[in-house]
Design a protein around this motif. Structure first.
Motif, PDB file in Angstrom:
ATOM      1  N   ILE A  29       2.118  -4.624  -0.172  1.00  0.00           N
ATOM      2  CA  ILE A  29       1.210  -4.169  -1.217  1.00  0.00           C
ATOM      3  C   ILE A  29      -0.217  -4.284  -0.694  1.00  0.00           C
ATOM      4  O   ILE A  29      -0.640  -5.368  -0.295  1.00  0.00           O
ATOM      5  CB  ILE A  29       1.363  -5.035  -2.500  1.00  0.00           C
ATOM      6  N   TYR A  30      -0.926  -3.151  -0.664  1.00  0.00           N
ATOM      7  CA  TYR A  30      -2.325  -3.172  -0.241  1.00  0.00           C
ATOM      8  C   TYR A  30      -3.190  -3.760  -1.362  1.00  0.00           C
ATOM      9  O   TYR A  30      -2.718  -3.953  -2.485  1.00  0.00           O
ATOM     10  CB  TYR A  30      -2.801  -1.749   0.082  1.00  0.00           C
ATOM     11  N   ASP A  31      -4.461  -4.009  -1.038  1.00  0.00           N
ATOM     12  CA  ASP A  31      -5.388  -4.583  -2.025  1.00  0.00           C
ATOM     13  C   ASP A  31      -5.484  -3.744  -3.299  1.00  0.00           C
ATOM     14  O   ASP A  31      -5.757  -4.269  -4.375  1.00  0.00           O
ATOM     15  CB  ASP A  31      -6.798  -4.725  -1.424  1.00  0.00           C
ATOM     16  N   ASN A  32      -5.289  -2.440  -3.151  1.00  0.00           N
ATOM     17  CA  ASN A  32      -5.405  -1.553  -4.320  1.00  0.00           C
ATOM     18  C   ASN A  32      -4.119  -1.476  -5.142  1.00  0.00           C
ATOM     19  O   ASN A  32      -4.005  -0.673  -6.062  1.00  0.00           O
ATOM     20  CB  ASN A  32      -5.829  -0.148  -3.866  1.00  0.00           C
ATOM     21  N   GLY A  33      -3.118  -2.292  -4.776  1.00  0.00           N
ATOM     22  CA  GLY A  33      -1.876  -2.324  -5.549  1.00  0.00           C
ATOM     23  C   GLY A  33      -0.844  -1.282  -5.134  1.00  0.00           C
ATOM     24  O   GLY A  33       0.269  -1.272  -5.655  1.00  0.00           O
ATOM     25  N   ARG A  34      -1.228  -0.400  -4.192  1.00  0.00           N
ATOM     26  CA  ARG A  34      -0.269   0.600  -3.722  1.00  0.00           C
ATOM     27  C   ARG A  34       0.548   0.025  -2.562  1.00  0.00           C
ATOM     28  O   ARG A  34       0.248  -1.060  -2.080  1.00  0.00           O
ATOM     29  CB  ARG A  34      -0.996   1.876  -3.248  1.00  0.00           C
ATOM     30  N   GLY A  35       1.539   0.808  -2.092  1.00  0.00           N
ATOM     31  CA  GLY A  35       2.339   0.343  -0.953  1.00  0.00           C
ATOM     32  C   GLY A  35       3.800   0.611  -1.172  1.00  0.00           C
ATOM     33  O   GLY A  35       4.171   1.678  -1.674  1.00  0.00           O
ATOM     34  N   CYS A  36       4.650  -0.350  -0.806  1.00  0.00           N
ATOM     35  CA  CYS A  36       6.083  -0.232  -1.105  1.00  0.00           C
ATOM     36  C   CYS A  36       6.600  -1.591  -1.541  1.00  0.00           C
ATOM     37  O   CYS A  36       6.100  -2.632  -1.128  1.00  0.00           O
ATOM     38  CB  CYS A  36       6.860   0.306   0.102  1.00  0.00           C
ATOM     39  N   ARG A  37       7.601  -1.560  -2.411  1.00  0.00           N
ATOM     40  CA  ARG A  37       8.009  -2.761  -3.121  1.00  0.00           C
ATOM     41  C   ARG A  37       9.500  -3.042  -3.000  1.00  0.00           C
ATOM     42  O   ARG A  37      10.317  -2.125  -3.177  1.00  0.00           O
ATOM     43  CB  ARG A  37       7.702  -2.530  -4.619  1.00  0.00           C
ATOM     44  N   ASN A  38       9.852  -4.301  -2.725  1.00  0.00           N
ATOM     45  CA  ASN A  38      11.248  -4.753  -2.867  1.00  0.00           C
ATOM     46  C   ASN A  38      12.279  -3.860  -2.215  1.00  0.00           C
ATOM     47  O   ASN A  38      13.246  -3.456  -2.843  1.00  0.00           O
ATOM     48  CB  ASN A  38      11.603  -4.825  -4.359  1.00  0.00           C
ATOM     49  N   ILE A  39      12.050  -3.578  -0.943  1.00  0.00           N
ATOM     50  CA  ILE A  39      12.986  -2.692  -0.251  1.00  0.00           C
ATOM     51  C   ILE A  39      14.083  -3.539   0.398  1.00  0.00           C
ATOM     52  O   ILE A  39      13.824  -4.327   1.309  1.00  0.00           O
ATOM     53  CB  ILE A  39      12.268  -1.855   0.833  1.00  0.00           C
ATOM     54  N   THR A  40      15.304  -3.364  -0.092  1.00  0.00           N
ATOM     55  CA  THR A  40      16.462  -4.039   0.487  1.00  0.00           C
ATOM     56  C   THR A  40      17.396  -2.979   1.049  1.00  0.00           C
ATOM     57  O   THR A  40      17.861  -2.118   0.301  1.00  0.00           O
ATOM     58  CB  THR A  40      17.194  -4.881  -0.572  1.00  0.00           C
ATOM     59  N   LEU A  41      17.610  -3.022   2.356  1.00  0.00           N
ATOM     60  CA  LEU A  41      18.562  -2.066   2.926  1.00  0.00           C
ATOM     61  C   LEU A  41      19.107  -2.546   4.263  1.00  0.00           C
ATOM     62  O   LEU A  41      18.509  -3.394   4.929  1.00  0.00           O
ATOM     63  CB  LEU A  41      17.952  -0.670   3.059  1.00  0.00           C
ATOM     64  N   THR A  42      20.249  -1.992   4.630  1.00  0.00           N
ATOM     65  CA  THR A  42      20.871  -2.284   5.910  1.00  0.00           C
ATOM     66  C   THR A  42      21.250  -0.966   6.564  1.00  0.00           C
ATOM     67  O   THR A  42      21.855  -0.112   5.934  1.00  0.00           O
ATOM     68  CB  THR A  42      22.146  -3.134   5.713  1.00  0.00           C
ATOM     69  N   VAL A  43      20.842  -0.812   7.810  1.00  0.00           N
ATOM     70  CA  VAL A  43      21.187   0.387   8.572  1.00  0.00           C
ATOM     71  C   VAL A  43      21.973  -0.062   9.796  1.00  0.00           C
ATOM     72  O   VAL A  43      21.492  -0.896  10.575  1.00  0.00           O
ATOM     73  CB  VAL A  43      19.925   1.165   9.009  1.00  0.00           C
ATOM     74  N   GLY A  44      23.199   0.454   9.941  1.00  0.00           N
ATOM     75  CA  GLY A  44      24.039   0.064  11.065  1.00  0.00           C
ATOM     76  C   GLY A  44      23.587   0.715  12.361  1.00  0.00           C
ATOM     77  O   GLY A  44      22.899   1.743  12.337  1.00  0.00           O
ATOM     78  N   GLN A  45      23.983   0.136  13.479  1.00  0.00           N
ATOM     79  CA  GLN A  45      23.649   0.738  14.772  1.00  0.00           C
ATOM     80  C   GLN A  45      24.327   2.101  14.896  1.00  0.00           C
ATOM     81  O   GLN A  45      25.487   2.260  14.551  1.00  0.00           O
ATOM     82  CB  GLN A  45      24.085  -0.182  15.910  1.00  0.00           C
ATOM     83  N   GLY A  46      23.555   3.072  15.374  1.00  0.00           N
ATOM     84  CA  GLY A  46      24.070   4.427  15.541  1.00  0.00           C
ATOM     85  C   GLY A  46      23.986   5.283  14.293  1.00  0.00           C
ATOM     86  O   GLY A  46      24.294   6.467  14.314  1.00  0.00           O
ATOM     87  N   GLU A  47      23.543   4.668  13.212  1.00  0.00           N
ATOM     88  CA  GLU A  47      23.440   5.402  11.960  1.00  0.00           C
ATOM     89  C   GLU A  47      22.091   6.125  11.879  1.00  0.00           C
ATOM     90  O   GLU A  47      21.129   5.742  12.546  1.00  0.00           O
ATOM     91  CB  GLU A  47      23.545   4.394  10.807  1.00  0.00           C
ATOM     92  N   ALA A  48      22.020   7.178  11.036  1.00  0.00           N
ATOM     93  CA  ALA A  48      20.748   7.855  10.787  1.00  0.00           C
ATOM     94  C   ALA A  48      20.437   7.714   9.304  1.00  0.00           C
ATOM     95  O   ALA A  48      21.213   8.158   8.455  1.00  0.00           O
ATOM     96  CB  ALA A  48      20.835   9.319  11.174  1.00  0.00           C
ATOM     97  N   PHE A  49      19.312   7.064   9.008  1.00  0.00           N
ATOM     98  CA  PHE A  49      18.943   6.779   7.626  1.00  0.00           C
ATOM     99  C   PHE A  49      17.637   7.476   7.297  1.00  0.00           C
ATOM    100  O   PHE A  49      16.719   7.493   8.118  1.00  0.00           O
ATOM    101  CB  PHE A  49      18.793   5.261   7.427  1.00  0.00           C
ATOM    102  N   GLY A  50      17.548   8.052   6.102  1.00  0.00           N
ATOM    103  CA  GLY A  50      16.341   8.785   5.738  1.00  0.00           C
ATOM    104  C   GLY A  50      15.688   8.288   4.466  1.00  0.00           C
ATOM    105  O   GLY A  50      16.376   7.878   3.529  1.00  0.00           O
ATOM    106  N   PHE A  51      14.346   8.317   4.447  1.00  0.00           N
ATOM    107  CA  PHE A  51      13.569   8.124   3.224  1.00  0.00           C
ATOM    108  C   PHE A  51      13.033   9.491   2.837  1.00  0.00           C
ATOM    109  O   PHE A  51      12.315  10.118   3.628  1.00  0.00           O
ATOM    110  CB  PHE A  51      12.379   7.189   3.479  1.00  0.00           C
ATOM    111  N   LEU A  52      13.384   9.936   1.655  1.00  0.00           N
ATOM    112  CA  LEU A  52      12.882  11.215   1.161  1.00  0.00           C
ATOM    113  C   LEU A  52      11.994  10.948  -0.039  1.00  0.00           C
ATOM    114  O   LEU A  52      12.377  10.208  -0.951  1.00  0.00           O
ATOM    115  CB  LEU A  52      14.068  12.102   0.761  1.00  0.00           C
TER     116      LEU A  52
END
Ligand code: ADP
Ligand code: ADP
Length: 223
Positions: A12-35
């Motif tokens: 969280i930046y000073d202005n309150g923006r950013g990203c919050r509470n990201i819980t994830l697991t990506v296996g080796q060889g996998e392709a994961f996307g954020f859209l």
């Protein structure tokens, strides 16, 4: 060991923006996307994972090493969004500089630079100055730099955003090729087609939150 594991990771930046509470697991060889749209927090998350910004909370590891450790960085490649190169250098010189940072020198550096430039489709333009490159070509150069160290884990922030449709297709094909060779991919994009073509699993990002995660089919079908 998972390629990427995060537990309630936040920035969280000073202005309150950013990203919050990201819980994830990506296996080796996998392709994961954020859209997600601009400002959703995709870049912030990746910058936190590669160690460019410090997390505000939670934890994360890459191939079993804490995200703020040197060990974690040894195996990763990172293509920032629209990275700016010194315009007066040639593509080859930019790559030589990056190779130096990785401790790759001499004939080995030359060989790898040649290979990577060919791989991303600008092999014939390596001696031209970056000033003469289109944005799409600069993006390809960035990808070539990110691939220099043969990373096991590659982070890509909007890799095709500056490209025309042909360039976008070529980048997607290149990413699929890397996936075939076993490279783990983490891809940020606001383009559904990027994620759909390249990724196995994904999350939808909005206003700093991961709002839905799952297989690409499931997430996009129920959107
Ligand atoms: P995306 O990559 O999805 O476009 P970003 O992670 O770049 O999203 O941005 C998420 C939010 O955080 C946006 O509102 C953005 O303006 C804000 N932000 C990004 N970088 C900073 C920063 N250095 N300082 C303050 N706010 C920032
Ligand atoms: P990106 O999507 O790659 O984060 P941006 O256009 O959001 O690109 O940000 C460009 C630069 O400005 C980044 O270094 C980012 O951290 C910073 N930045 C973005 N939003 C803000 C903000 N609201 N306040 C301060 N810095 C910001």
């Amino acid at each position: 060991i998972p390629a990427i594991h995060t537990q309630a990771l936040s920035k969280i930046y000073d202005n309150g923006r950013g990203c919050r509470n990201i819980t994830l697991t990506v296996g080796q060889g996998e392709a994961f996307g954020f859209l997600g749209p601009n400002g959703a927090g995709k870049s912030t998350f990746v910058k936190t994972l590669v160690g460019l910004v410090a997390a505000s909370g939670g934890s994360g590891s890459l191939l079993g090493h804490p995200i703020d450790s040197l060990e974690a960085r040894k195996h990763i490649g990172y293509l920032p969004e629209l990275y700016r190169y010194p315009e007066w250098l040639s593509g080859e010189e930019v790559m030589k500089f990056h190779a130096g940072l990785l401790g790759i020198k001499g004939g080995e550096a030359k060989r790898r630079i040649r290979e990577r430039l060919d791989e991303v489709g600008i092999g014939k333009r390596g001696s031209d100055r970056v000033k003469q490159y289109s944005k799409g070509m600069q993006q390809r150069l960035g990808l070539a730099c990110a691939l220099l160290g043969d990373p096991k884990l590659l982070f890509l922030d909007e890799p095709s955003s500056a490209m025309d449709p042909v360039g976008r297709r070529e980048v997607r094909e290149l990413l699929l090729e890397l996936k075939k060779r076993g490279t783990t991919l983490f891809l940020n994009s606001h383009l559904m087609e990027d994620v759909e073509t390249v990724c196995d699993r994904m999350s939808l990002m909005l206003n700093g939150d991961m709002i839905r995660s799952g297989s690409v089919e499931d997430v996009l079908k129920t959107k």
